[in-house]
Motif scaffolding. Structure first.
Motif, PDB file in Angstrom:
ATOM      1  N   ALA A 126       0.836  -1.203   0.000  1.00 37.65           N
ATOM      2  CA  ALA A 126       0.000   0.000   0.000  1.00 37.65           C
ATOM      3  C   ALA A 126       0.869   1.250   0.000  1.00 37.65           C
ATOM      4  CB  ALA A 126      -0.917   0.003   1.222  1.00 37.65           C
ATOM      5  N   ARG A 127       0.678   2.100  -0.997  1.00 30.92           N
ATOM      6  CA  ARG A 127       1.435   3.345  -1.106  1.00 30.92           C
ATOM      7  C   ARG A 127       1.240   4.221   0.138  1.00 30.92           C
ATOM      8  NH1 ARG A 127       3.797   6.603  -4.857  1.00 30.92           N
ATOM      9  NH2 ARG A 127       3.535   5.082  -6.506  1.00 30.92           N
ATOM     10  N   ALA A 128       0.034   4.245   0.681  1.00 35.23           N
ATOM     11  CA  ALA A 128      -0.249   5.062   1.864  1.00 35.23           C
ATOM     12  C   ALA A 128       0.598   4.625   3.057  1.00 35.23           C
ATOM     13  CB  ALA A 128      -1.732   4.997   2.219  1.00 35.23           C
ATOM     14  N   ARG A 129       0.843   3.341   3.203  1.00 35.37           N
ATOM     15  CA  ARG A 129       1.682   2.839   4.301  1.00 35.37           C
ATOM     16  C   ARG A 129       3.130   3.286   4.110  1.00 35.37           C
ATOM     17  NH1 ARG A 129      -0.048  -1.352   7.869  1.00 35.37           N
ATOM     18  NH2 ARG A 129       2.005  -0.857   8.689  1.00 35.37           N
ATOM     19  N   ALA A 130       3.620   3.240   2.876  1.00 35.37           N
ATOM     20  CA  ALA A 130       4.990   3.684   2.597  1.00 35.37           C
ATOM     21  C   ALA A 130       5.121   5.186   2.855  1.00 35.37           C
ATOM     22  CB  ALA A 130       5.377   3.347   1.166  1.00 35.37           C
ATOM     23  N   GLN A 131       4.094   5.958   2.506  1.00 35.91           N
ATOM     24  CA  GLN A 131       4.117   7.402   2.772  1.00 35.91           C
ATOM     25  C   GLN A 131       4.117   7.659   4.275  1.00 35.91           C
ATOM     26  OE1 GLN A 131       0.688   8.546   0.446  1.00 35.91           O
ATOM     27  NE2 GLN A 131       1.987   9.439  -1.148  1.00 35.91           N
ATOM     28  N   ALA A 132       3.369   6.854   5.022  1.00 33.94           N
ATOM     29  CA  ALA A 132       3.343   6.999   6.482  1.00 33.94           C
ATOM     30  C   ALA A 132       4.722   6.677   7.067  1.00 33.94           C
ATOM     31  CB  ALA A 132       2.277   6.084   7.085  1.00 33.94           C
ATOM     32  N   ASP A 133       5.394   5.657   6.542  1.00 32.58           N
ATOM     33  CA  ASP A 133       6.748   5.335   6.988  1.00 32.58           C
ATOM     34  C   ASP A 133       7.670   6.535   6.785  1.00 32.58           C
ATOM     35  OD1 ASP A 133       5.986   2.716   7.611  1.00 32.58           O
ATOM     36  OD2 ASP A 133       6.715   1.917   5.703  1.00 32.58           O
ATOM     37  N   ALA A 134       7.579   7.181   5.632  1.00 30.03           N
ATOM     38  CA  ALA A 134       8.403   8.344   5.324  1.00 30.03           C
ATOM     39  C   ALA A 134       8.098   9.481   6.293  1.00 30.03           C
ATOM     40  CB  ALA A 134       8.189   8.794   3.891  1.00 30.03           C
ATOM     41  N   GLY A 135       6.831   9.691   6.581  1.00 27.71           N
ATOM     42  CA  GLY A 135       6.434  10.742   7.509  1.00 27.71           C
ATOM     43  C   GLY A 135       6.944  10.502   8.917  1.00 27.71           C
ATOM     44  N   GLU A 136       6.923   9.250   9.350  1.00 30.60           N
ATOM     45  CA  GLU A 136       7.423   8.914  10.674  1.00 30.60           C
ATOM     46  C   GLU A 136       8.942   9.089  10.764  1.00 30.60           C
ATOM     47  OE1 GLU A 136       6.047   4.988  11.565  1.00 30.60           O
ATOM     48  OE2 GLU A 136       3.958   5.596  11.506  1.00 30.60           O
ATOM     49  N   HIS A 137       9.608   8.885   9.642  1.00 24.58           N
ATOM     50  CA  HIS A 137      11.063   9.035   9.620  1.00 24.58           C
ATOM     51  C   HIS A 137      11.469  10.501   9.755  1.00 24.58           C
ATOM     52  CE1 HIS A 137      15.254   8.553   8.659  1.00 24.58           C
ATOM     53  NE2 HIS A 137      15.137   9.389   7.644  1.00 24.58           N
ATOM     54  N   GLY A 138      10.617  11.385   9.280  1.00 24.78           N
ATOM     55  CA  GLY A 138      10.935  12.799   9.402  1.00 24.78           C
ATOM     56  C   GLY A 138      10.954  13.533   8.071  1.00 24.78           C
ATOM     57  N   GLY A 139      10.557  12.859   7.011  1.00 30.75           N
ATOM     58  CA  GLY A 139      10.518  13.494   5.700  1.00 30.75           C
ATOM     59  C   GLY A 139       9.112  13.876   5.324  1.00 30.75           C
ATOM     60  N   ALA A 140       8.824  13.772   4.056  1.00 31.67           N
ATOM     61  CA  ALA A 140       7.554  14.103   3.398  1.00 31.67           C
ATOM     62  C   ALA A 140       6.482  14.512   4.280  1.00 31.67           C
ATOM     63  CB  ALA A 140       7.100  12.988   2.498  1.00 31.67           C
TER      64      ALA A 140
END
Length: 54
Positions: free
Chosen positions: A40-54
């Protein structure tokens, strides 16, 4: 005096992007971090957000 190698540079900006490979997508960062492969693209985007990016 603190060891410079162990203290991350707070001014360094993390730039994240999503990369697709087949039916999976994962988040990648300019610092070298890589998130897990997700269907799921939304899960990958959430991972990026948690890391501190996007």
């Amino acid at each position: 005096m603190p060891d410079q190698r162990e203290s991350p540079d707070a001014t360094e900006e993390h730039t994240t992007s999503l990369r697709e490979r087949g039916s999976f997508v994962s988040a990648h960062c300019s610092c070298g971090w890589r998130g897990p492969a997700r269907r799921a693209r939304a899960r990958a985007q959430a991972d990026a957000g948690e890391h501190g990016g996007a």
